[in-house]
Design an enzyme around this catalytic site. Sequence first.
Site, mmCIF file in Angstrom:
data_model
loop_
_atom_site.group_PDB
_atom_site.id
_atom_site.type_symbol
_atom_site.label_atom_id
_atom_site.label_comp_id
_atom_site.label_asym_id
_atom_site.label_seq_id
_atom_site.Cartn_x
_atom_site.Cartn_y
_atom_site.Cartn_z
ATOM 1 C CE1 TYR A 243 0.893 0.277 4.714
ATOM 2 C CE2 TYR A 243 -0.354 -1.923 4.569
ATOM 3 C CZ TYR A 243 0.530 -0.909 4.226
ATOM 4 O OH TYR A 243 1.173 -1.999 5.551
ATOM 5 C CG HIS A 290 5.389 1.970 2.810
ATOM 6 N ND1 HIS A 290 3.977 1.809 2.170
ATOM 7 C CD2 HIS A 290 5.724 2.424 2.987
ATOM 8 C CE1 HIS A 290 3.973 1.865 3.849
ATOM 9 N NE2 HIS A 290 5.011 2.568 3.962
#
Length: 314
Positions: A243, A290
């Site tokens: 995400y 990430h």
Amino acid sequence: MQVCYRYCYLTMVTCVIMVCMYLVFLSPADELTEDICACKHCVRQQSRSTWFNELYDLSIPPLLTRENYMLSGDVYKYWKDLQKNTNEANYTEVVERLFSLFPDNEHYLDAGPARCRICAVVGNSGNLKGSQYGHLIDLHDFVIRINKGPTEGYEKDVGSKTTHRFIYPESAMDVDNTTHLVLSPFKILDMEWLISAFTTKNITRTYKKVRPSVNANRHKVMILHPAFIKYVHEIWLLKHGKYPSTGFLAIIFALHICDQISAFGFGADQYGNWYHYFEKTAYNLRTGAHSGSFEFDTMMQLYLEYKIQVFRGR
Ligand SMILES: *[C@@H]1O[C@H](CO)[C@@H](O)[C@H](O)[C@H]1NC(C)=O
Ligand SMILES: *[C@@H]1O[C@H](CO)[C@@H](O)[C@H](O)[C@H]1NC(C)=O
Ligand SMILES: *[C@@H]1O[C@H](CO)[C@@H](O)[C@H](O)[C@H]1NC(C)=O
């Protein structure tokens, strides 16, 4: 006479060339700037590149309200799968409780020819150390900070003003009375935590131990819209990483609510190290949940297209 003819001819040719150059290089969008915002550059202005125009979607709401909280099936599914979710709380009921505590306002719908809102998004990169950006950062209308990035003791390099602070339960910290606490909810439990933090204080764990409470002005709390998180992840980041990072969410948030944006404290330092300016240990932040490098490359593309300014520090 002869000289004048030649001179006039040259003048005419020059004029024709200039008109052609004007038509080729100045698209109509440039002339419309003053209708879009009152700044020198307006982020909403159509770009000459299709890349930005195709990704930038102002119909996606950055913030959750009672009006827009309903999630489409695909947004709900995306959001539910982001982080391990063992609780089966009813989303509608959680949102009702959220807005019985926190303001339910539409914000930042004031874009237009009279507005020039200049924003700084301040990441936590070690490249801020010794940068002396503090004064420059504080000159911005909005100063958006990320997670635990402190100002106290670092004012010279990072400034002291904070209008918005993006957090999630595992990264929460106290903010002063004038700052908007902006929750980035990666799961429904994050919304329940926000409620608990201002009421019962009895949520003390998510996937790890979290702060049971947080000091912030209840009237200034904001919640990012799950559809916005999906949009940033799928449209801007092409699903790189599990995400988006809070920092990257804040950059795209700024693209939606500001007219001119500067980014400070993103990426590696001059030696290629990725770490936080407020932590001694240098560790690699590029990997993990990430995709630090894809996010940074996307930021640099925004910079190359004059959509944001990027201050690289040292
Ligand atoms: C969630 O709560 C709402 C309102 O209380 C109710 O109408 C709805 O049926 C509930 N949804 C589920 C899946 O239980
Ligand atoms: C913080 O601000 C709110 C209004 O936004 C006000 O009601 C409250 O008294 C303030 N609290 C402090 C400690 O200044
Ligand atoms: C927290 O307290 C509320 C109200 O007392 C209760 O409904 C809820 O189940 C509690 N949650 C936890 C995680 O203990």
